[in-house]
Structure formats: C-alpha cells, structure tokens
Design a protein around this motif. Structure first.
Motif, PDB file in Angstrom:
ATOM      1  N   ALA A  93       1.233  -2.694   7.729  1.00  0.00           N
ATOM      2  CA  ALA A  93       0.120  -1.810   8.095  1.00  0.00           C
ATOM      3  C   ALA A  93      -0.552  -1.196   6.880  1.00  0.00           C
ATOM      4  N   ASP A  94       0.222  -0.915   5.819  1.00  0.00           N
ATOM      5  CA  ASP A  94      -0.365  -0.259   4.649  1.00  0.00           C
ATOM      6  C   ASP A  94      -1.183  -1.206   3.776  1.00  0.00           C
ATOM      7  N   GLU A  95      -1.259  -2.493   4.155  1.00  0.00           N
ATOM      8  CA  GLU A  95      -2.097  -3.451   3.437  1.00  0.00           C
ATOM      9  C   GLU A  95      -3.489  -3.580   4.065  1.00  0.00           C
ATOM     10  N   TYR A  96      -3.727  -2.834   5.129  1.00  0.00           N
ATOM     11  CA  TYR A  96      -5.013  -2.845   5.818  1.00  0.00           C
ATOM     12  C   TYR A  96      -5.752  -1.532   5.592  1.00  0.00           C
ATOM     13  N   PRO A  97      -7.099  -1.532   5.646  1.00  0.00           N
ATOM     14  CA  PRO A  97      -7.940  -2.714   5.792  1.00  0.00           C
ATOM     15  C   PRO A  97      -8.154  -3.423   4.454  1.00  0.00           C
ATOM     16  N   LYS A  98      -8.430  -4.700   4.531  1.00  0.00           N
ATOM     17  CA  LYS A  98      -8.831  -5.435   3.331  1.00  0.00           C
ATOM     18  C   LYS A  98     -10.180  -4.875   2.905  1.00  0.00           C
ATOM     19  N   HIS A  99     -10.336  -4.611   1.618  1.00  0.00           N
ATOM     20  CA  HIS A  99     -11.536  -3.902   1.172  1.00  0.00           C
ATOM     21  C   HIS A  99     -11.976  -4.395  -0.197  1.00  0.00           C
ATOM     22  N   LYS A 100     -13.247  -4.192  -0.490  1.00  0.00           N
ATOM     23  CA  LYS A 100     -13.829  -4.679  -1.739  1.00  0.00           C
ATOM     24  C   LYS A 100     -13.500  -3.731  -2.891  1.00  0.00           C
ATOM     25  N   VAL A 101     -13.015  -4.296  -3.975  1.00  0.00           N
ATOM     26  CA  VAL A 101     -12.658  -3.516  -5.162  1.00  0.00           C
ATOM     27  C   VAL A 101     -13.247  -4.190  -6.395  1.00  0.00           C
ATOM     28  N   THR A 102     -13.819  -3.396  -7.278  1.00  0.00           N
ATOM     29  CA  THR A 102     -14.334  -3.873  -8.561  1.00  0.00           C
ATOM     30  C   THR A 102     -13.535  -3.227  -9.677  1.00  0.00           C
ATOM     31  N   VAL A 103     -13.107  -4.012 -10.646  1.00  0.00           N
ATOM     32  CA  VAL A 103     -12.357  -3.472 -11.775  1.00  0.00           C
ATOM     33  C   VAL A 103     -12.998  -3.920 -13.085  1.00  0.00           C
ATOM     34  N   ASP A 104     -12.921  -3.061 -14.079  1.00  0.00           N
ATOM     35  CA  ASP A 104     -13.351  -3.420 -15.424  1.00  0.00           C
ATOM     36  C   ASP A 104     -12.303  -4.331 -16.052  1.00  0.00           C
ATOM     37  N   GLY A 105     -12.671  -4.982 -17.161  1.00  0.00           N
ATOM     38  CA  GLY A 105     -11.725  -5.828 -17.856  1.00  0.00           C
ATOM     39  C   GLY A 105     -10.647  -5.021 -18.570  1.00  0.00           C
ATOM     40  N   CYS A 351      12.031 -10.021   3.046  1.00  0.00           N
ATOM     41  CA  CYS A 351      11.049  -9.328   2.218  1.00  0.00           C
ATOM     42  C   CYS A 351      10.147 -10.341   1.541  1.00  0.00           C
ATOM     43  N   SER A 352       8.889 -10.353   1.885  1.00  0.00           N
ATOM     44  CA  SER A 352       7.924 -11.281   1.280  1.00  0.00           C
ATOM     45  C   SER A 352       7.193 -10.599   0.129  1.00  0.00           C
ATOM     46  N   GLY A 353       7.942  -9.939  -0.733  1.00  0.00           N
ATOM     47  CA  GLY A 353       7.356  -9.132  -1.793  1.00  0.00           C
ATOM     48  C   GLY A 353       6.557  -9.904  -2.810  1.00  0.00           C
ATOM     49  N   TYR A 354       6.707 -11.220  -2.836  1.00  0.00           N
ATOM     50  CA  TYR A 354       5.990 -12.032  -3.817  1.00  0.00           C
ATOM     51  C   TYR A 354       4.552 -12.321  -3.390  1.00  0.00           C
ATOM     52  N   ARG A 355       4.139 -11.864  -2.224  1.00  0.00           N
ATOM     53  CA  ARG A 355       2.724 -11.965  -1.856  1.00  0.00           C
ATOM     54  C   ARG A 355       1.899 -11.032  -2.731  1.00  0.00           C
ATOM     55  N   VAL A 356       0.726 -11.449  -3.156  1.00  0.00           N
ATOM     56  CA  VAL A 356      -0.061 -10.635  -4.090  1.00  0.00           C
ATOM     57  C   VAL A 356      -0.537  -9.327  -3.468  1.00  0.00           C
ATOM     58  N   ALA A 357      -0.652  -9.268  -2.149  1.00  0.00           N
ATOM     59  CA  ALA A 357      -1.113  -8.049  -1.495  1.00  0.00           C
ATOM     60  C   ALA A 357       0.019  -7.113  -1.099  1.00  0.00           C
ATOM     61  N   ARG A 358       1.262  -7.557  -1.257  1.00  0.00           N
ATOM     62  CA  ARG A 358       2.398  -6.786  -0.755  1.00  0.00           C
ATOM     63  C   ARG A 358       2.559  -5.484  -1.515  1.00  0.00           C
ATOM     64  N   ARG A 359       2.582  -4.385  -0.777  1.00  0.00           N
ATOM     65  CA  ARG A 359       2.755  -3.060  -1.362  1.00  0.00           C
ATOM     66  C   ARG A 359       4.176  -2.573  -1.104  1.00  0.00           C
ATOM     67  N   MET A 360       4.782  -2.005  -2.119  1.00  0.00           N
ATOM     68  CA  MET A 360       6.073  -1.377  -1.943  1.00  0.00           C
ATOM     69  C   MET A 360       6.053  -0.085  -2.753  1.00  0.00           C
TER      70      MET A 360
END
Length: 379
Positions: A93-105, A351-360
C-alpha cells in the motif's frame, strides 16, 4: 555517549525500545520476542524491534583532509523524470500512488560501502558505531513507561541482530525463528564474538545504523541518497520495470542478484553461489553501471519513512526530500528512515525487496547483518 577525536565529535543518546519487545535469554544468544502475536507474515524488516528507540541528538563536525572527496568509484546519474512507485501486483500500500518525480543529476557510489572503506573511516576518526555502544540506563529510562524496571546489567551490553537460520520450516509470522540478538555482534564481528573480517574487505559493511551511515558520509564529503534518487538510480534508465534488469523474475534465467533461493528461511539452494553476503559487484550492474541495487544488503536513504507520503505528492514533485516526520502504523512511536534494495534474505515467498519500487523502513539506530549503505554527491 560522546566520542571524540582531534577533528571529529559525535554525541548520541540511545534509549532501548523495551515497550515493543522483551528479551528471552538463551545460553548463546538473546532472542527478541514480540509482546503481541503477529496476525500476518512480516516482510523482512516489518515489526523487527529496534535495539534503541531513538537517538535524540547527533552532532557531527566534518573533519578536513581525511577522506578522498573525488568522484573515484562513483557513477554519474543523469537528471530525469520517472514514475516512482508500484510496478506490479506485489506492491504494498505504501508504494501507491505511482507518481511523477523529477530529479537533478548526481554522483552515486558504484557499490555499497565496503568493510575496507568503513575501516579507513573508523581508523581515521576513532568512530564507534551504535552496535558497539553500551546502553546507559539513565538515558534509557527517560524513553520508557514510568516504573519500567531496570533490565539486568547483563542485558545492557553492545549487541546487534544476526541471522540464525532454523533447520526446518517455521511460521513466517514469527521472525524470532531466524533473528537473534547477539552480544558482541557489530561491523567488525558480523556474526558475533569469534567472527571477523578476514578475507572480507570487499564485502559490504553491515550492522550499520542510519547514524553510522550519516557519520561516514559527512567524513567522506558525501551524503545519503534521497529515496527518489535511489529509485531513479536503481531503475538504470529503464521505464516502469519491476527490477533493475527489467521484468524477468529474479529466479528465472541467469542469476542476477544475491537473494534467497529455495524455501525461506530454512533451505537455500545456493543457485547464486552465496548463502549470506557476497562481495560487492559480484553480479552484473544495471544500466547506469551500479552494482547490487537489488539484493545483498538493504541500503539506508536520507528520508524519513511515512506510509502515506506518496499520497501527499501524488500530483508530482521535483527533487523530493521525503516527509517532514516519520510514521509507521506498525510502530507509531518509532522514528524510522527508508531502506531500499532488498538483501540476501529476500525471497518472493516472503519478501520481494529487490523490486526497485519496494519500500522498507527501520529505526535510525538499528543495525542488522543485512543492512548497509552507499553514498551520493551533487555536482
């Protein structure tokens, strides 16, 4: 406790989290037991009690001329925009909602910080990690319910959480079946007294608290990545993929990361050749040239953890720094920071912690056998 060197000062006050756990003594180890039985399987770090509730103050002065502050060993991560958050049905649940993010280099370490690198820091500064510190009851009792009895002096000793696998299948609701609280376990002795770092200079340093990671970063002229920076970097230039390598499941095709193969936590088939930690860069890098962005060790981020943070930035955000305060409904009084990337203990059944979106998340002062970090720098 205050630890001083000629150019380095750190002040920490570390109370023990007695409210959420109690300790059961065995001859060789101390095993953490939850006060209330868990209703569902916990995932890697969920509900694992911290050794300390919080560190109230940390004062760090940046020593001059001790670290190599060049970009050696780092990768330039280009600026960009991506969709951050949930990628598949495994999402929490804490991986939602998918949202747009911009980051500097930014520049990012190609690997997690190694034992050799951390030893250079500790030798140069005299730094003592959280796991090496003896708790002070005069400070502990300020953080617990009035009238809480003083623990026996034998309990107030330096210790950390160590993986101790069972020999048979166990109930995944009870993490005490594979985590033990071991006296004398720390980054120098990752499995407790008698263990050492011989031949492991190129392994990721572990038993590192968030405070320890921040201290190293300050000394090195770097910082911890934000959660957004970490996920952008982990994706390696791929868009909306589940893993750093794409969408192929972790246990299909060639071995891609150091994870748990087989039945967790009692049987590991060793398909990846490693039962526990692996040396850094043992597997192929992602598209940016970063190693081990999935598996091996969880990595600290700068951000506080808040389970509803993504809801507050659902319309998109640039260079997010995370929520202003921490909140985890599992442990509402604990101050926690985000950890990312999974570890050698992650398995899809648990635990699927190796997913790039997975938050812990974990408390700032917690250190475990599978938690490390890497650093970043701006331009």
């Amino acid at each position: 406790m205050i630890k001083r060197s000629a150019k380095f000062v750190i002040l920490t006050i570390s109370p023990l989290l007695w409210l959420s756990c109690k300790q059961k003594t065995t001859q060789a180890t101390h095993v953490i037991q939850p006060v209330v039985a868990l209703k569902k399987a916990v995932c890697c770090e969920s509900h694992i009690p911290a050794r300390f509730a919080s560190l109230h103050s940390v004062a760090l002065s940046m020593p001059e001329g001790l670290a190599d502050v060049s970009h050696k060993g780092m990768i330039w991560i280009k600026p960009g925009t991506f969709m951050m958050g949930a990628d598949n049905k495994q999402a929490s649940a804490d991986e939602y909602p998918k949202h747009k993010v911009t980051v500097d280099g930014f520049w990012m370490d190609a690997t997690a910080v190694t034992n050799a690198q951390f030893a250079k820091f500790a030798n140069a500064t005299g730094y003592i990690t959280t796991a090496e510190l003896k708790p002070d009851w005069n400070e502990l009792k300020k953080q617990v319910t009035p009238g809480t009895p003083k623990p026996d002096d034998s309990e107030l000793v330096p210790a950390s959480l160590v993986f101790s696998p069972p020999t048979q299948p166990v109930d995944l609701n009870d993490y005490t079946q594979w985590w033990v609280w071991k006296k004398g376990a720390n980054w120098r002795h990752p499995h407790g007294p008698g263990s050492n770092l011989i031949g492991k200079q190129n392994y990721p340093v572990v038993h590192i608290s968030w405070y320890d990671a921040v201290a190293y970063c300050k000394w090195a002229g770097k910082r911890l990545p934000t959660e957004a920076e970490w996920e952008w970097a982990a994706r390696g230039g791929l868009q909306n993929k589940i893993y750093p390598w794409g969408d192929e499941p972790v246990d299909e095709g060639k071995v891609k990361a150091n994870t748990w193969q087989g039945h967790f936590p009692d049987k590991n088939t060793l398909r990846d050749k490693f039962y526990g930690l692996a040396p850094v860069a043992s597997f192929a890098p992602n598209g940016y040239g970063l190693y081990d962005m999935a598996g091996n060790v969880w990595e600290w981020c700068a951000d506080y953890y808040n389970n509803q943070y993504y809801q507050t930035v659902a319309n998109g955000i640039k260079n997010p720094k995370g929520p202003a305060t921490s909140y985890d409904p599992d442990e509402p009084y604990a101050k926690k920071r985000v950890i990312r990337g999974g570890s050698f203990l992650c398995n899809d059944s648990y635990c699927s912690g190796y997913r790039v979106a997975r938050r812990m998340k974990s408390t700032e002062d917690s250190g475990m056998e599978h938690v490390g970090f890497r650093c970043v720098q701006g331009k």
